[in-house]
Design a protein around this motif. Structure first.
Motif, mmCIF file in Angstrom:
data_model
loop_
_atom_site.group_PDB
_atom_site.id
_atom_site.type_symbol
_atom_site.label_atom_id
_atom_site.label_comp_id
_atom_site.label_asym_id
_atom_site.label_seq_id
_atom_site.Cartn_x
_atom_site.Cartn_y
_atom_site.Cartn_z
ATOM 1 N N SER A 72 0.864 -1.188 0.000
ATOM 2 C CA SER A 72 0.000 0.000 0.000
ATOM 3 C C SER A 72 0.892 1.226 0.000
ATOM 4 O O SER A 72 2.099 1.135 0.210
ATOM 5 N N GLY A 73 0.276 2.366 -0.229
ATOM 6 C CA GLY A 73 1.050 3.602 -0.317
ATOM 7 C C GLY A 73 1.423 3.911 -1.750
ATOM 8 O O GLY A 73 1.042 3.185 -2.680
ATOM 9 N N GLU A 74 2.186 4.971 -1.920
ATOM 10 C CA GLU A 74 2.484 5.442 -3.278
ATOM 11 C C GLU A 74 3.956 5.826 -3.423
ATOM 12 O O GLU A 74 4.550 6.413 -2.521
ATOM 13 N N ILE A 75 4.520 5.430 -4.543
ATOM 14 C CA ILE A 75 5.890 5.825 -4.874
ATOM 15 C C ILE A 75 5.806 6.638 -6.153
ATOM 16 O O ILE A 75 5.405 6.116 -7.195
ATOM 17 N N ALA A 76 6.152 7.909 -6.068
ATOM 18 C CA ALA A 76 5.953 8.798 -7.220
ATOM 19 C C ALA A 76 7.269 9.442 -7.643
ATOM 20 O O ALA A 76 7.945 10.088 -6.850
ATOM 21 N N TRP A 77 7.606 9.243 -8.913
ATOM 22 C CA TRP A 77 8.767 9.911 -9.497
ATOM 23 C C TRP A 77 8.288 11.125 -10.284
ATOM 24 O O TRP A 77 7.118 11.195 -10.674
ATOM 25 N N ASN A 78 9.213 12.013 -10.571
ATOM 26 C CA ASN A 78 8.884 13.183 -11.384
ATOM 27 C C ASN A 78 9.011 12.826 -12.870
ATOM 28 O O ASN A 78 9.663 13.529 -13.631
ATOM 29 N N GLU A 79 8.437 11.677 -13.227
ATOM 30 C CA GLU A 79 8.534 11.205 -14.608
ATOM 31 C C GLU A 79 7.390 10.222 -14.855
ATOM 32 O O GLU A 79 7.383 9.119 -14.305
ATOM 33 N N PRO A 80 6.446 10.609 -15.678
ATOM 34 C CA PRO A 80 5.296 9.717 -15.896
ATOM 35 C C PRO A 80 5.595 8.539 -16.816
ATOM 36 O O PRO A 80 4.944 7.502 -16.735
ATOM 37 N N ASP A 81 6.602 8.689 -17.683
ATOM 38 C CA ASP A 81 6.875 7.643 -18.664
ATOM 39 C C ASP A 81 7.692 6.512 -18.020
ATOM 40 O O ASP A 81 8.853 6.708 -17.629
ATOM 41 N N ALA A 82 7.086 5.333 -17.929
ATOM 42 C CA ALA A 82 7.718 4.219 -17.217
ATOM 43 C C ALA A 82 9.018 3.772 -17.864
ATOM 44 O O ALA A 82 9.992 3.444 -17.164
ATOM 45 N N GLU A 83 9.059 3.763 -19.191
ATOM 46 C CA GLU A 83 10.262 3.309 -19.891
ATOM 47 C C GLU A 83 11.428 4.275 -19.661
ATOM 48 O O GLU A 83 12.548 3.867 -19.389
ATOM 49 N N ARG A 84 11.134 5.548 -19.766
ATOM 50 C CA ARG A 84 12.191 6.547 -19.538
ATOM 51 C C ARG A 84 12.654 6.495 -18.086
ATOM 52 O O ARG A 84 13.841 6.610 -17.806
#
Lengths: 252, 234
Positions: free
Chosen positions: A63-75
């Motif tokens: 549970s919870g959220e891990i958020a990067w400043n990049e929406p594109d998963a491949e990049r």
């Protein structure tokens, strides 16, 4: 340098991870920004490696959220790399191991060999480029693992106790390489239980205990004025600990 | 005892003299078995690797089925291939029955599950070791499977040799689909069965000796290749 258009910051919101009904990571929230090298510090079994794998995407949080400043998963995947405690080398030459990583990352064929040699040079392994990777010493294999990760020019480099099974000489060589990568602007996130190493390589410390993030502080502050009893006890080397009923910690 | 010694003397005589009929049978046996193993390897290795690395519903059933198919009865395979290739069968128009290609097909069907199942196990063991590293590099699915197959290629020689052992020792299926026609589809195992029933023990024994010698030689060669490769690649 990467802050404006890079994949950082990385934000964790109430991240939990359980396995076999047991909580390994318990409601961890923090943010990793570009720049300072981050040390995930804690005793064996504290959850450092699991937390790092969650950040790198090898594990998914319960549970919870891990958020990067990049929406594109491949990049996102291509902008980060990880070096493990025990390097896994493919049954081919040192050079071919680095080239393989570049091939998977879809680097143009014509550029691969040159980039691979540059990466090997950065860790001092040029002379061993054509040696089978699996016959290299433990320290050399770990340097090769760093070269393989470094060849991808990651914005974030995760290091999971990269010197845990190495002798002092090899440890020193690895630390020099890590410092060089840090100086080049790559965000270093390293898990360790080695206090000396944390002091030498870290700018900030995330102190983990029993899966909980106990403390997050600049390295100087953490070692001089630890804000928690657990951190203070860990720094003093007071292990093992017993768990109190009220979730505080005290040394035996 | 005298009979055995007499048969052994006759067998060595045939081998040493380089008997043309014997050589023809040995050559055809090698062609059929090696072709069948090559065909089974071509399909068996990717199949085994895909099942090892893939995560899909029914995977466990596929593993059990694959393992079970290692014990396929040769005569049943021979019968099914016979029915498929016979004039009234769906592939009868190809005219393959009682030809070496029919024998290759039957042996390949027998060998494929062995190679695939042993490959699946070897790749799965390797996947446990390599998984995090490969996933971290971005190698998943087919790429991961092929990487693993290439990386453990020398270990997979054992799987291929097991398949070759099965093919070279097999008699039931090739007897049914080949017909054991002299000079056309007669191989070592079918000749041994035939000559034993006729009482021509020297020829049967000589073929037995050649068959065992070939299997040992192929295994020794594979072992040496594996050792040399491991020294070179670690």
């Amino acid at each position: 340098m990467h802050a404006s258009r890079g994949i950082l910051p990385l934000a964790l919101h109430d991240v939990c991870f359980s396995a076999g009904g047991q909580a390994i990571i318990d409601r961890v929230s923090t943010e990793l920004a570009a720049g300072p090298s981050t040390i995930i510090l804690g005793a064996n079994g504290a959850g450092k490696s699991v937390l790092m794998r969650l950040m790198h995407g090898l594990l998914q949080p319960t549970s919870g959220e891990i958020a990067w400043n990049e929406p594109d998963a491949e990049r996102l995947r291509r902008r980060q790399a990880m070096v493990f405690q025990r390097p896994i080398m493919l049954r081919r030459s040192a050079l071919a191991n680095v080239i393989y990583a570049l091939e998977v990352a879809r680097v143009a064929r014509a550029e691969r060999e040159q980039i691979a040699f540059e990466a090997l040079e950065s860790v001092g392994l040029t002379q061993l480029a054509h040696r089978p990777a699996r016959v290299l010493s433990g320290g050399e294999q770990q340097r090769l693992a760093l070269a393989r990760a470094w060849a991808l020019h990651p914005e974030v480099l995760f290091l999971d106790e990269p010197t845990a099974s190495l002798d002092p000489t090899a440890t020193r060589e690895i630390e020099m390489v890590i410092r060089a990568f840090d100086a080049s602007g790559t965000k270093i996130v390293m898990a360790t239980h080695n206090l000396g190493q944390a002091r030498r390589l870290g700018d900030e410390v995330l102190f983990i205990n029993q899966g909980r993030l106990v403390e997050c502080a600049p390295v100087e502050t953490f070692f001089k004025q630890p804000a928690s009893a657990e951190a203070a006890a860990f720094i003093k080397g007071e292990l093992p600990w017993n768990r109190c009923a009220d979730r505080c910690w005290r040394p035996c | 005892m005298d009979g055995i010694l007499q048969a052994a003397r006759g067998a060595f005589g045939l081998i040493v003299s380089g008997d043309a009929a014997l050589a023809e049978i040995v050559l055809l046996s090698l062609q059929v078995s090696l072709s069948a193993v090559a065909l089974a390897t071509l399909f068996g290795l990717p199949l085994g690797a895909a099942i090892a690395v893939g995560r899909f519903s029914g995977r466990r059933a596929a593993v059990v089925l694959l393992n079970a198919l290692m014990g396929l009865p040769p005569v049943v395979v021979g019968l099914v291939v016979y029915l498929m290739l016979s004039r009234a069968g769906p592939l009868g128009g190809m005219g393959l029955l009682f030809t070496p290609p029919a024998m290759v097909i039957a042996q390949a069907i027998l060998v494929l599950p062995i190679i695939a199942a042993l490959c699946r196990q070897a790749v799965e063991d390797a996947w446990i070791e390599y998984e995090e590293q490969l996933r971290s590099l971005g190698a998943v699915g087919l790429r991961a499977a092929l990487t693993l197959v290439w990386d453990i290629r020398f270990s997979l020689l054992t799987a291929i040799l097991a398949g070759l052992g099965r093919a070279s020792a097999e008699v039931g299926a090739v007897m049914i689909v080949g017909g054991n026609i002299d000079g056309v589809t007669r191989v070592m195992t079918t000749t041994i069965a035939l000559e034993t029933s006729k009482g021509d023990l020297p020829l049967a024994l000589s073929l037995g000796i050649v068959l065992i010698a070939l299997v040992i030689a192929l295994n020794a060669a594979a072992f040496l290749v594996k050792e040399a490769a491991q020294r070179r690649y670690g």
